[in-house]
Design a protein around this motif. Structure first.
Motif, PDB file in Angstrom:
ATOM      1  N   TYR A 169       0.710  -1.273  -0.053  1.00 15.83           N
ATOM      2  CA  TYR A 169       0.044  -0.031  -0.084  1.00 15.83           C
ATOM      3  C   TYR A 169       0.859   1.086   0.247  1.00 15.83           C
ATOM      4  N   ASN A 170       1.854   1.131   0.947  1.00 12.17           N
ATOM      5  CA  ASN A 170       2.655   2.476   1.113  1.00 12.17           C
ATOM      6  C   ASN A 170       3.515   2.482  -0.477  1.00 12.17           C
ATOM      7  N   ALA A 171       3.863   1.586  -1.069  1.00 11.30           N
ATOM      8  CA  ALA A 171       4.523   1.466  -2.302  1.00 11.30           C
ATOM      9  C   ALA A 171       3.466   2.196  -3.317  1.00 11.30           C
ATOM     10  N   PHE A 172       2.493   1.836  -3.445  1.00 12.80           N
ATOM     11  CA  PHE A 172       1.258   2.511  -4.222  1.00 12.80           C
ATOM     12  C   PHE A 172       1.219   3.969  -4.043  1.00 12.80           C
ATOM     13  N   LYS A 173       1.230   4.137  -2.833  1.00 10.72           N
ATOM     14  CA  LYS A 173       0.911   5.633  -2.337  1.00 10.72           C
ATOM     15  C   LYS A 173       2.183   6.400  -3.113  1.00 10.72           C
ATOM     16  N   GLU A 174       3.450   5.942  -2.932  1.00  9.71           N
ATOM     17  CA  GLU A 174       4.650   6.632  -3.505  1.00  9.71           C
ATOM     18  C   GLU A 174       4.465   6.670  -4.986  1.00  9.71           C
ATOM     19  N   LEU A 175       4.122   5.595  -5.138  1.00 12.24           N
ATOM     20  CA  LEU A 175       3.922   5.826  -6.971  1.00 12.24           C
ATOM     21  C   LEU A 175       2.715   6.652  -7.256  1.00 12.24           C
ATOM     22  N   ASN A 176       1.916   6.898  -6.629  1.00 12.13           N
ATOM     23  CA  ASN A 176       0.948   8.035  -6.978  1.00 12.13           C
ATOM     24  C   ASN A 176       1.329   9.408  -6.878  1.00 12.13           C
ATOM     25  N   LYS A 177       2.548   9.430  -6.232  1.00 11.51           N
ATOM     26  CA  LYS A 177       3.146  11.053  -6.161  1.00 11.51           C
ATOM     27  C   LYS A 177       3.685  11.418  -7.565  1.00 11.51           C
ATOM     28  N   THR A 178       3.919  10.261  -8.380  1.00 14.11           N
ATOM     29  CA  THR A 178       4.520  10.675  -9.595  1.00 14.11           C
ATOM     30  C   THR A 178       3.600  10.068 -10.812  1.00 14.11           C
ATOM     31  N   SER A 179       2.157   9.974 -10.434  1.00 16.11           N
ATOM     32  CA  SER A 179       1.152   9.383 -11.334  1.00 16.11           C
ATOM     33  C   SER A 179       1.233  10.296 -12.687  1.00 16.11           C
ATOM     34  N   HIS A 180       1.617  11.559 -12.638  1.00 17.03           N
ATOM     35  CA  HIS A 180       1.730  12.432 -13.845  1.00 17.03           C
ATOM     36  C   HIS A 180       2.522  11.737 -14.945  1.00 17.03           C
ATOM     37  N   ASN A 181       3.456  10.651 -14.626  1.00 19.62           N
ATOM     38  CA  ASN A 181       4.373  10.219 -15.471  1.00 19.62           C
ATOM     39  C   ASN A 181       3.544   8.682 -16.242  1.00 19.62           C
ATOM     40  N   LEU A 182       2.391   8.574 -15.689  1.00 14.47           N
ATOM     41  CA  LEU A 182       1.851   7.297 -16.191  1.00 14.47           C
ATOM     42  C   LEU A 182       0.717   7.613 -17.364  1.00 14.47           C
ATOM     43  N   ASP A 183       0.236   6.635 -17.793  1.00 12.99           N
ATOM     44  CA  ASP A 183      -0.800   7.115 -18.908  1.00 12.99           C
ATOM     45  C   ASP A 183      -2.198   6.870 -18.398  1.00 12.99           C
ATOM     46  N   VAL A 184      -3.269   7.294 -19.009  1.00 16.69           N
ATOM     47  CA  VAL A 184      -4.483   7.315 -18.198  1.00 16.69           C
ATOM     48  C   VAL A 184      -4.923   6.237 -17.553  1.00 16.69           C
ATOM     49  N   PRO A 185      -4.983   5.023 -18.463  1.00 14.13           N
ATOM     50  CA  PRO A 185      -5.405   3.717 -17.890  1.00 14.13           C
ATOM     51  C   PRO A 185      -4.537   3.239 -16.637  1.00 14.13           C
ATOM     52  N   GLN A 186      -3.336   3.577 -16.598  1.00 14.40           N
ATOM     53  CA  GLN A 186      -2.439   3.373 -15.401  1.00 14.40           C
ATOM     54  C   GLN A 186      -2.801   3.979 -14.326  1.00 14.40           C
TER      55      GLN A 186
END
Length: 740
Positions: A169-186
């Motif tokens: 869960y914490n890893a996903f929250k960290e990933l969410n901080k840079t979610s602008h690097n992901l495409d829309v489906p991601q």
């Protein structure tokens, strides 16, 4: 959604989504040795292929993930050891994954390092679990129930471990901080994961997590028992008729079915016109008798039995549904929601309870006066044709059928003969070819099935590339198969795993009787088209991530759009000519009968609308109110029904959509919300004229490229805008019911 893999038997239940997905670029870590061993061969004819998998499959075919399921060899004895082994392997891999996340905590989190490996490590377990769950629905038996009950806690424990893993869960929250690097489906998969993790208890303290886990295990057991009680109470009831007067008015096909019921598992042979005739509560039998039997007492007895199923004795669901309601309310409170309805709506298009009620009340106010007029017209008609007194609940279907016959030159049995199953399938596949540019071919060779009537098909694109495949289980088997119809997304498209989609399409129509083929009522055809709409959205997706491909990650109140959209094609002349062919003469449905169908589609349409609104309101009120279910039913019925239900009516006791599963709980309104979108989408075709096939095909391709292609990778609102150029309007829905 995730827990440490050291979690104990405290468990929770979730609808597994492909939001749980990841791949790790640090290939030196042992988890990659495990993961990439599993996916060394792309799925065409195989899913996973390793020496270990092959060795296991020789002992237990349930664990063989190198091919499609070995349904002919999987037996109940395989379930407990198979699911136990698969769960042990998953927990071991999960622990390695968590360990790796901890060891690489100082590195930036990426989609490849956080999300993708999770998909890989889950697939073997959930592949085997879905087979077991599927067989529980289509091949139910005492033996299977016993082992299913043993492994259900294992399943719930697995989902708890995935749900409540704080490391993940914490890893996903960290990933969410840079979610602008992901495409829309991601991004949508990520947000869906975070919400699901919250609902799974990832934010809770250990004591509260334990409470939630206990609740979810109880709910899993109770909903399974609820479904089984409905199945058993349905199949346990029967009436044996021996008097020819008792079957007066019944169509020949129905009498043949009742005779077949009477001699099943015996060596006797009987005459459809002489009997005996065994009446059951199977939907095919029940529906025909309520519409055609001239024996009013038989209709009354059967109606009473049907509406009181699972309402008493050893199969009593009254207590179960109250337990389920209470536990769901406790779950909502633990997770910080006012009611279970608020929890349910937090992941849907319609976010607010008030918005649902405004929608239901708007449609209720539009349909209620029309229903009053429909029932008054029926009452007048019945009295003109010999009925004395007011119509009762068990009279409605019978007199509706008589009035329908007087208004339209259509006969159910005569109509059915024009629609043999194979002809309907051929026409359905042609429609899909025309609209979406695909080819569907039956390919049963080498495919193992759970019943001899099951068939297997492959779906190809314009370049003969395999897109997907599906099993079709068309016929009713009331002793072992759940009633209703559904599509199960067995294997989901995944670029990472080289998976192409596989679906189960399940219906419950009348099987062949004697030398006659299985012929379909208009309602059964509509059901087939409906479920195939779900299958098309699952199979024609272009989203490369399993977490948002097909129907995955589509908000639940939009999930019925693609299915209800397909039903509209039954009122297209070109489609009717393609799916019809009299089983004796092969002649297509005559034009005059089709015109009658066009007019008849509005018959008692407002009543149909109001009944669905009644169920939706009942569902919503049961999940927002703390009052006993009987009081809730009475209160909702006062507003949403014209002909009031019987006092002893216990329809919630068989409401499997909301108490036999969790998907539609506080979400039954989704059918109407999605139907609003479906009807509006279909009007894009009618606006250019269904006879203008070039334009229809052009719009069909656009529909494929948006609604069927984008799946849960784009919000339903945006998908609709991409197809229609605007937001959905209720006007088309009202027009389809003759209410505007």
């Amino acid at each position: 959604m995730f827990v440490s893999s050291d979690c104990t038997s405290n468990v929770t239940s979730i609808r597994v989504t492909s939001g749980m997905i990841l791949r790790q670029r640090c290939v030196q870590h042992v988890i990659f040795l495990i993961i990439w061993k599993w996916i060394s061969c792309p799925y065409k004819s195989k899913l996973f292929h390793s020496a270990e998998a092959i060795a296991l499959s020789e002992l237990n075919p349930l664990l063989d993930t190198s091919s499609l399921p070995h349904f002919s060899t999987i037996v109940s004895a395989h379930v407990v050891p198979g699911i136990t082994k698969a769960s042990e392997d998953l927990l071991k891999a999960l622990k390695e994954y968590e360990k790796h996340l901890q060891e690489t905590g100082s590195l930036p989190r990426t989609w490849e390092s956080v999300e993708e490996p999770l998909e890989v490590l889950q697939v073997p377990f959930f592949y085997s679990w879905q087979i077991v769950n599927h067989l529980q629905n289509v091949k139910n038996s005492i033996e299977l129930r016993k082992v299913f009950q043993q492994v259900q806690p294992i399943f719930v424990n697995i989902t708890t471990c995935l749900d409540q893993s704080l490391i993940t869960y914490n890893a996903f929250k960290e990933l969410n901080k840079t979610s602008h690097n992901l495409d829309v489906p991601q991004q949508r998969i990520l947000q869906s994961y975070l919400l699901s993790a919250h609902h799974g208890g990832a934010d809770l303290q250990p004591q509260e997590q334990s409470k939630l886990n206990v609740i979810n295990l109880k709910l899993a057991n109770l909903t399974t028992k609820f479904r089984n009680n409905v199945l058993d109470s349905t199949k346990n009831f029967s009436i044996m008729l021996t008097d020819e007067e008792s079957v007066k008015g019944l169509p020949e096909l129905t009498r043949s079915l009742l005779v077949t019921n009477a001699v099943t598992e015996t060596n006797q042979s009987t005459n459809p016109n002489k009997g005996p005739w065994k009446v059951t509560l199977d939907s095919q039998c029940y529906g025909s008798i309520m519409k055609h039997s001239q024996n009013r007492q038989l209709r009354k007895d059967l109606f009473h039995a049907h509406m009181t199923r699972a309402g008493s004795g050893d199969l009593n669901n009254k207590v179960l549904l109250e337990e389920i309601r209470q536990l769901r309310q406790e779950k909502a409170k633990i997770l910080g929601y006012e009611t279970y309805a608020h929890l349910s709506l937090s992941s849907k298009m319609v976010q607010q309870v008030d918005t649902v009620w405004n929608f239901l009340n708007f449609l209720r106010n539009k349909s209620y006066p029309a229903v009053q007029a429909e029932l008054q017209s029926l009452q007048d008609f019945a009295q003109q044709h010999g009925h004395e007194g007011n119509l009762e609940n068990w009279d409605i279907a019978f007199w509706m059928e008589r009035q329908y016959e007087s208004l339209f030159s259509l006969n159910d049995d005569e109509l059915r003969y024009y629609f043999p199953l194979d002809t309907v399938l051929s026409g359905l596949f042609k429609l899909c070819s025309d609209l979406f540019g695909i080819t569907i071919l039956e390919r049963n060779e080498g495919i193992e099935v759970w019943d001899p009537a099951v068939r297997f098909f492959k779906v190809f694109d314009e370049n003969e590339l395999l897109l997907a495949s599906f099993y079709l289980d068309p016929f009713s088997r009331p002793q072992e198969k759940n009633s209703g119809a559904w599509m199960q997304d067995f294997i989901t498209k995944s670029k990472l795993l080289h998976h192409t989609p596989v679906a189960f399409v399940i219906c419950n129509q009348i099987p062949p009787v004697g030398s006659s083929p299985s012929t379909m009522s208009f309602g059964e055809i509509s059901t087939l088209f409906h479920e195939f709409g779900h299958a098309l959205q699952h199979m024609l997706t272009t989203v490369p991530y399993a977490g948002a491909s097909g129907i995955n990650n589509i908000e639940w109140d939009a999930i019925e759009m693609a299915s209800q959209f397909m039903e509209n094609w039954l009122f297209d002349w070109d489609t009717i000519t393609a799916i019809s062919g009299h089983y004796k003469t092969q002649k297509t449905l005559p034009q005059n009968m089709f015109q009658e169908l066009l007019q008849a589609q509005y018959y008692f349409r407002a009543s149909s609308m109001l009944y669905q609104l009644y169920l939706a309101a009942l569902d919503m009120e049961l999940h927002t109110s703390l009052d006993p279910w009987s009081q809730v039913k009475e209160r909702v019925a006062d507003k949403f029904t014209v002909l009031k239900p019987l006092v002893e009516d216990c329809i919630p006791c068989t409401f499997t959509h909301i108490f036999g599963e969790n998907a539609y709980a506080a979400g039954y309104y989704s059918y109407k919300w999605a139907e609003m979108m479906a009807q509006d989408a279909f009007e894009a075709f009618t606006e250019v004229g269904l006879q203008n096939r070039d334009l229809v095909i052009k719009i069909g391709r656009t529909y494929r490229d948006t609604v069927l292609s984008l799946g849960g990778g784009t919000s339903p609102q945006e998908v609709f805008r991409l197809f229609r150029g605007r937001d959905p309007s209720p006007d088309a829905l009202l027009r389809s019911y003759g209410l505007q």
